[in-house]
Design an enzyme around this catalytic site. Structure first.
Site, PDB file in Angstrom:
ATOM      1  N   GLU A 444       0.406  -1.113   0.197  1.00 62.35           N
ATOM      2  CA  GLU A 444      -0.132   0.090  -0.090  1.00 62.35           C
ATOM      3  C   GLU A 444       0.929   0.857  -0.050  1.00 62.35           C
ATOM      4  O   GLU A 444       1.202   1.447  -0.963  1.00 62.35           O
ATOM      5  CB  GLU A 444      -1.170   0.024   1.512  1.00 62.35           C
ATOM      6  CG  GLU A 444      -1.984   0.777   0.707  1.00 62.35           C
ATOM      7  CD  GLU A 444      -3.211   0.463   1.530  1.00 62.35           C
ATOM      8  OE1 GLU A 444      -4.197   1.673   2.202  1.00 62.35           O
ATOM      9  OE2 GLU A 444      -3.257  -0.082   2.057  1.00 62.35           O
ATOM     10  N   GLU A 704      -3.139  -0.550  13.040  1.00 60.72           N
ATOM     11  CA  GLU A 704      -4.374   0.541  11.951  1.00 60.72           C
ATOM     12  C   GLU A 704      -5.258   0.515  12.585  1.00 60.72           C
ATOM     13  O   GLU A 704      -6.822   0.710  12.710  1.00 60.72           O
ATOM     14  CB  GLU A 704      -4.248  -0.579  10.409  1.00 60.72           C
ATOM     15  CG  GLU A 704      -4.722  -0.149   9.695  1.00 60.72           C
ATOM     16  CD  GLU A 704      -4.920  -1.146   8.237  1.00 60.72           C
ATOM     17  OE1 GLU A 704      -5.748  -0.161   7.821  1.00 60.72           O
ATOM     18  OE2 GLU A 704      -4.520  -1.978   8.103  1.00 60.72           O
TER      19      GLU A 704
END
Length: 850
Positions: A444, A704
């Protein structure tokens, strides 16, 4: 190095006298080399010391300048002249250089080496090498590296803007033959971007460079990238940011970058078409090796033929290894953030990212090697392919990141909170790599706008992000859509939707930079783009001022959904309030009035539509936190809503349920609404879900998800589960302002609030912040009802202090009653505490707390 012909200056001064201010300044700028004329400002009667614009004769590209300043205080005393500081002008922003983009031979099976030999027959007094790449590059001159940057030129939208770097190579040159060389890699330009594969900007890397040589006789010469350069297949079989690097030392030509190197196998380079993009000097700090870390060999080794090492910290970068092997022997390094229950390397959350490096020996013996054109997010590294495992001392972690000076430090009596603060800092260090990214381990690493929207105030306290975020805001402007909207990431090579809380970063990050550093230039640079964005979201909201915009909402909340239109209306009002302040700061008073009216009307619409009988329509923790924190309601409403917020927290056994957008406002809302003890309870919790739960679970960076690692030991959803993701670290801003007690009361900390609020069983805390005006400090300790502390206020600033005491008589400063203490004015008391004002100086206080 600058491509700005009208730079702005700033300085910090010191004084032993309390309450000292600047009444005037005098500034000089003199050319050091390359021409140009001197500028002397004369005596300027002004207290300004941040963002002072250059107002002299036109600066000359490629010239160097020396500047100094002195100041006169409010009693007429002049300081000495400051030590000289220097800056250089670059080549000037341009679409093209008089040089060619060059690359290796077509069809090569490895990435190219490039070189150019040249001869010097007279003394060189100054040499500057200007270079950039579509891809990533590393330069060599006479067998030595040029510069210490990594991954240059950094990530931009290469179709619109490409940064270049400048290097002083004077000392590396020699009489006679010299050899200038370069290695190329795909970088962000041609390599993998997130999970979307390679080639999103172009298919192959290329180099553009200009070397200026200035001789003792006054003449100069340029050496540029052109058809005279040579190319050779290099040792990099592959080099990808996401997948890793494959280095085959058998392919490396001996002494290829040294004068007199053999020419066997070298061919003419290929020249490529010029890029239709603005070439400009890099304005942000480069990516560098900012720290090295020692490794520990793990006792448990579950994978046969492989050895695991622990760097002790979830970090971003690579490992430098000292290896012993035989020709053709291939060593493999794999990286991971966590270990599986059986002790093996956990890689399931990497998705398609291989995060694997290879080194193939070219000769028998020992080598010292580190990858050059990839980076990884990891705490653990697994080494295989060797006859004997390396010693732990042969494995060192190189921490990579944009090289930002640390500015803010907070320590407390709680080891858990100190580790949380460390986790937040390491999350920033690992994700600030040319742009503010997320999830550096998996496929990502995108510049998500929603993440930096909530994290920018914390980031700008921890480190000097002025140049870094200003550069990223340029990246963001380069992504703006024709209708004025912004995407979800910047740079944005494929088109990713944004929406509420994401696109708003155009306004909120600009505001955060202005608040942290006090220079209105960031507003001026982004103002047109922000206005276009505001017009877009006003159009979406329509006459009812109901903004439904985006897909993400309160991202990763815990089964406590907040409607998108509520979030959108809240952000419309909040953005408009910030815009009003920024418009007023740059003299656009009519715009300021219009945005202030919009803010008032949107807040009224929010109240009418979403608040009834002391509750919000959704009844989510986030809805209350944002209503209070974004100042969408008056004080009486805030108190009532905070009462309901407290009930919602109690209903979850005093735990939070907020996602990315609500979490930054949660603790503030409780404190403003009269529930500081509950705010501290949420902060100090160590069971799931909480910040402390991550800490006691062994985290060394922010996660996260609240449940990236579940209480039963299972990992979260591997499709999106990073252990290094700074968004929930936005709580750092509250910790700095509430525990440390320091916040800007005016942009750049020209005016400061110092409002320490002990709680949570903390016995002491200490904070120091390097502001544009100088160091600010606040420390305190409590013993029962007695609170003692020290504050330090920089020259030319004013601090507004609030202590948690009931009466003025409960506070003394330097052993004197508050009203009789030198340097103290405006003493008063109310329900919030005892308030007073100070100028510069160091003050010791005692207080009997409420």
């Amino acid at each position: 190095m600058l491509d700005d012909l009208a730079p702005r200056f700033g300085w910090a001064s010191e004084s032993l006298r309390r309450g000292a201010t600047q009444a005037a300044y005098e500034l000089t700028v003199e050319p050091v080399f390359g021409g140009g004329r001197a500028w002397h400002s004369g005596v300027v009667a002004s207290s300004q010391q941040v963002g002072v614009p250059y107002a002299g004769p036109a600066l000359v590209p490629q010239a160097g300048y020396r500047w100094q300043v002195r100041v006169r205080d409010d009693r007429g005393q002049w300081s000495a002249w400051s030590a000289p500081a220097t800056f250089e002008e670059g080549l000037g922003a341009a679409r093209e250089w008089p040089a060619a983009w060059i690359t290796g031979a077509a069809g090569a099976k490895s990435l190219p080496l490039l070189r150019r030999a040249f001869t010097l027959d007279k003394p060189v007094v100054r040499a500057r090498l200007y270079a950039t790449a579509r891809g990533a590059y590393a330069l060599r001159l006479n067998g030595q590296p040029v510069g210490d940057e990594r991954l240059a030129p950094g990530w931009t939208d290469y179709h619109k803007r490409i940064d270049y770097q400048a290097y002083d190579v004077t000392a590396a040159l020699r009489e006679g033959e010299n050899m200038l060389g370069a290695m190329l890699a795909p970088g962000w330009y041609a390599g993998s971007i997130a999970s979307f594969g390679p080639g999103k900007y172009g298919k192959e890397p290329s180099l553009l460079a200009r070397l200026r040589l200035d001789f003792a006789d006054g003449s100069s010469q340029w050496i540029t990238t052109d058809a005279a350069w040579q190319a050779h297949a290099g040792p990099l079989v592959a080099a990808d940011m996401i997948m890793g690097e494959d280095h085959d030392a058998r392919r490396l030509p001996a002494h290829w970058d040294e004068p007199g190197a053999a020419g066997k196998g070298w061919r003419p380079v290929r020249t490529l078409a010029n890029a239709d993009a603005l070439l400009q000097a890099q304005a942000d700090a480069p990516v560098r090796v900012t720290e090295t870390r020692e490794a520990r060999r793990l006792d448990r080794q579950p994978t046969q033929g492989a050895t695991l090492y622990d760097l002790g910290q979830n970090m971003v970068g690579v490992v430098r290894v000292r290896l012993h092997g035989k020709p053709g022997q291939r060593v493999t390094l794999r990286y991971g953030e966590m270990l599986n229950p059986d002790g093996s390397l956990y890689t399931a959350n990497l998705r398609s990212a291989k995060a694997t490096d290879h080194y193939t020996f070219g000769h028998d013996g020992t080598v010292d090697w580190a990858p050059a054109f990839t980076f990884h997010g990891f705490r653990y590294v697994e080494v295989s392919g060797l006859d004997d495992a390396p010693a732990a001392s042969d494995i060192r972690g190189e921490v990579w990141g944009s090289d930002l000076p640390e500015t803010g430090v907070l320590t407390t009596s709680s080891p858990m909170l100190n580790q949380l603060l460390s986790n937040i800092r390491w999350g920033q260090r690992g994700n600030f790599v040319s742009i503010p990214t997320d999830t550096p381990a998996r496929d990502e690493r995108l510049g998500w706008t929603g993440d930096i929207n909530v994290f920018a105030p914390t980031a700008s306290t921890l480190a000097n992000t002025d140049g870094f975020l200003t550069k990223w805001l340029r990246d963001l402007r380069d992504t703006q859509k024709p209708d004025g909207d912004f995407p979800g990431v910047a740079p944005d090579p494929i088109g990713i939707d944004g929406g509420t809380g994401w696109a708003d970063a155009s306004v909120t990050v600009t505001h955060a930079v202005w608040q942290a550093y006090g220079d209105t230039h960031v507003i001026e640079e982004n103002y047109d783009a922000m206005q276009r964005f505001m017009a877009r979201i006003e159009a979406i909201a329509g006459p009812a001022l109901s903004r439904t915009h985006g897909n993400y909402g309160d991202w990763l909340h815990l089964d406590d959904k907040t409607p998108l239109d509520l979030l959108g209306t809240a952000y419309l009002a909040y953005d408009a309030r910030l815009m009003a302040g920024m418009a007023r700061a740059i003299g656009k008073d009519a715009d300021a009035t219009r945005y202030a009216t919009l803010a008032t009307n949107a807040a009224a619409a929010f109240q009418q539509r979403y608040i009834h009988d002391g509750r919000t329509l959704s009844d989510s923790q986030t809805s209350y936190a944002m209503a209070i924190g974004m100042q969408l309601v008056d004080a009486a409403q805030a108190t009532r809503l905070a009462g309901r917020l407290a009930e919602r927290v109690h209903a979850r056994h005093d735990h939070l349920s907020t996602g990315f957008l609500g979490t930054p406002w949660l603790l503030d809302a409780l404190v403003r609404g009269g529930h500081p003890a509950l705010a501290y309870t949420l902060l100090m919790n160590t069971d799931y879900p909480s910040w402390g739960y991550e800490v006691v679970s062994g985290a060394t960076t922010m996660w996260e998800r609240w449940n990236s690692l579940a209480p039963d030991g299972h990992f979260g959803d591997v499709t999106m589960n990073s252990f290094n993701h700074y968004a929930y670290g936005a709580v750092g801003d509250w910790m700095f302002r509430t525990i440390g007690g320091i916040a800007p009361a005016a942009p750049g900390y020209r005016e400061i609030t110092i409002v320490p609020l002990p709680g949570g069983g903390l016995g002491h805390a200490s904070m120091r912040l390097a502001s544009p005006y100088g160091d600010i400090a606040s420390s305190w300790a409590v013993d029962g009802v007695h609170m003692r502390g020290d504050i330090a206020v920089p020259f030319n600033t004013t601090a507004y202090v609030t202590l948690p005491a009931a009466r003025i008589d409960d506070v003394t400063v330097d052993g004197r009653p508050l009203t009789a203490a030198p340097g103290i004015t405006g003493a008063r008391a109310d329900a919030l505490g005892v308030h007073f004002t100070t100028g510069s100086g160091v003050y010791h206080y005692t207080a009997t707390t409420n």
